[in-house]
Design an enzyme around this catalytic site. Structure first.
Site, short mmCIF file in Angstrom:
data_model
loop_
_atom_site.label_atom_id
_atom_site.label_comp_id
_atom_site.label_asym_id
_atom_site.label_seq_id
_atom_site.Cartn_x
_atom_site.Cartn_y
_atom_site.Cartn_z
N GLY A 78 -4.13 -12.02 -11.67
CA GLY A 78 -4.00 -12.45 -13.06
C GLY A 78 -4.81 -13.70 -13.37
O GLY A 78 -5.57 -14.19 -12.53
N LYS B 80 -14.50 -4.07 -0.43
CA LYS B 80 -13.68 -5.01 -1.22
C LYS B 80 -13.27 -6.20 -0.36
O LYS B 80 -12.66 -6.05 0.70
CB LYS B 80 -12.45 -4.28 -1.75
N LEU C 227 0.80 -1.23 0.00
CA LEU C 227 0.00 0.00 0.00
C LEU C 227 0.83 1.28 0.00
O LEU C 227 0.54 2.22 0.75
CB LEU C 227 -1.00 0.02 1.18
N CYS D 274 -6.45 -6.06 1.95
CA CYS D 274 -5.08 -6.07 1.42
C CYS D 274 -4.24 -7.07 2.19
O CYS D 274 -4.08 -6.95 3.40
CB CYS D 274 -4.45 -4.69 1.52
C1 LIG Z 1 0.45 -4.43 -8.31
C2 LIG Z 1 -0.90 -4.54 -7.67
C3 LIG Z 1 -1.28 -3.59 -6.72
C4 LIG Z 1 -2.55 -3.66 -6.10
N1 LIG Z 1 -2.90 -2.71 -5.19
C5 LIG Z 1 -4.15 -2.73 -4.66
C6 LIG Z 1 -4.59 -1.68 -3.80
O1 LIG Z 1 -3.88 -0.71 -3.53
N2 LIG Z 1 -5.85 -1.77 -3.30
C7 LIG Z 1 -6.70 -2.81 -3.59
O2 LIG Z 1 -7.84 -2.83 -3.11
N3 LIG Z 1 -6.31 -3.81 -4.42
C8 LIG Z 1 -5.07 -3.78 -4.95
N4 LIG Z 1 -4.69 -4.77 -5.82
C9 LIG Z 1 -5.63 -5.87 -6.14
C10 LIG Z 1 -6.43 -5.58 -7.42
O3 LIG Z 1 -7.20 -4.40 -7.30
C11 LIG Z 1 -7.34 -6.77 -7.77
O4 LIG Z 1 -8.28 -6.96 -6.74
C12 LIG Z 1 -6.58 -8.07 -7.97
O5 LIG Z 1 -5.32 -7.85 -8.56
C13 LIG Z 1 -7.35 -9.08 -8.83
O6 LIG Z 1 -7.59 -8.58 -10.12
P1 LIG Z 1 -6.61 -8.89 -11.39
O7 LIG Z 1 -6.33 -10.37 -11.38
O8 LIG Z 1 -7.36 -8.42 -12.58
O9 LIG Z 1 -5.36 -8.11 -11.16
C14 LIG Z 1 -3.42 -4.72 -6.45
C15 LIG Z 1 -3.04 -5.66 -7.41
C16 LIG Z 1 -1.82 -5.57 -8.02
C17 LIG Z 1 -1.44 -6.59 -9.07
#
Ligand SMILES: Cc1cc2nc3c(=O)[nH]c(=O)nc-3n(C[C@H](O)[C@H](O)[C@H](O)COP(=O)(O)O)c2cc1C
Length: 314
Positions: A228, A176, A74, A132
């Site tokens: 991913g 979330k 974060l 998180c």
């Molecule tokens: C590099 C990175 C940073 C992230 N930072 C946050 C964040 O600050 N707050 C949050 O709620 N989720 C965060 N996430 C989670 C994403 O918002 C999402 O819930 C998660 O990656 C699943 O979606 P995806 O597979 O499409 O990435 C982060 C994900 C990644 C990969």
């Protein structure tokens, strides 16, 4: 045929159901040269906290066979700098702005952040990041060999935080959720009972990768959050389970890479979707999905995206 992609998330009206996932789109300015930001359904900011955070030591990310491990921790400038430096750009874009917030301590921090954001007219909604996996702060373990628990790993804590924030803002509230639980539906129900307008799922799944030669974890913190395509089937399953148990809208995410994977989430019960890791691979993913959805609906003679939501045939 006129195609309707408009959806409502609580009182939040979106022109289309495609948003970006927190933490994968910075504060939007980073993406302004790649896409027309006005075309997005909504923008979700990187999570902010009351005070600035440096984040975790590097290495903080590594690739895995079908996903990404991250332990950013974060990193963010804190609410004051967010308002001074990031908001001026964000408030001019003209699409609903969802600000993601987290607490380094107790629910009071969520309340203070929400009070501040409540006064800003251009903030359309607040997303409570109670999931998180990369900060060790929320609930202190009672003994040293117990691990820390996330707020979203406990229905009572989830209820308390959502209720407290609900009490100080009339803005749309999104909660979330974490997939790192035995039963995500009981957490979603607790958030609904406490007055959240929507739930967003899923945050990252706890994982670990090891550098065999060195015998060390590839991420400095050891464990990290997996995102991913690898997590998509888990996310789709969780959306479907939650859809059957709550009445509020679901924002689905986890491994959405293209129109076809976005459609899985609508059919499972998502009212909107968010693109995360795919933004790093192809920054135009969101825009391609918006036009892909239009084409899919037209081809299948479906007038309104809402007809797809929860349409799974078992
Ligand atoms: C590099 C990175 C940073 C992230 N930072 C946050 C964040 O600050 N707050 C949050 O709620 N989720 C965060 N996430 C989670 C994403 O918002 C999402 O819930 C998660 O990656 C699943 O979606 P995806 O597979 O499409 O990435 C982060 C994900 C990644 C990969």
């Amino acid at each position: 045929m006129g195609i309707n992609l408009k959806v409502k998330i609580g009182k939040l009206q979106l022109n289309n159901p495609v948003m970006v996932a927190s933490g994968t789109f910075g504060y939007a300015e980073e993406f302004k040269d790649f896409i027309d930001l006005k075309k997005l359904g909504a923008i979700v900011t990187k999570t902010i906290t009351l005070k600035p955070r440096m984040g975790n030591p590097p290495p903080r990310t590594c690739e895995t066979p079908a996903g990404l491990l991250n332990s950013i921790g974060l990193e963010n400038p804190g609410i004051d700098k967010f308002i001074q430096e990031k908001l001026p750009f964000l408030r001019k874009i003209g699409v609903p702005l969802i600000v993601s917030i987290a607490s380094e301590g107790d629910s009071e921090e969520f309340v203070s952040l929400a009070r501040r954001l409540d006064k800003i007219p251009e903030v359309s909604a607040i997303e409570l990041n109670i999931s998180c996996p990369n900060i060790k702060s929320n609930q202190k373990p009672e003994t040293s060999n117990q691990s820390y628990k996330l707020i979203s790993q406990d229905p009572n804590s989830t209820y308390e935080v959502v209720k407290a924030v609900r009490g100080v803002t009339k803005k749309a509230l999104i909660t979330k959720l974490s997939p790192n639980v035995t039963d995500i539906t009981e957490i979603a129900q607790a958030a609904e009972a406490a007055g959240t307008d929507a739930v967003a799922l899923i945050n990252t799944l706890m994982g670990m990768s090891i550098e065999v030669k060195a015998g060390r974890p590839k991420i400095a913190m050891g464990t990290a959050g997996l995102s991913g395509p690898a997590i998509r089937p888990v996310a789709v399953r969780m959306v479907w389970e939650v859809y059957k148990k709550v009445k509020i809208p679901i924002i689905g995410m986890g491994g959405i890479m293209d129109t076809s994977s976005a459609l899985e989430f609508f059919i499972a019960g998502s009212s909107a979707i968010a693109v995360g890791t795919a933004n790093f691979i192809n920054p135009r993913t969101t825009i391609e999905i918006i036009s892909g959805l239009e084409k899919y609906l037209a081809r299948n003679k479906i007038k309104d995206i809402k007809e797809l939501i929860g349409s799974l045939k078992i």
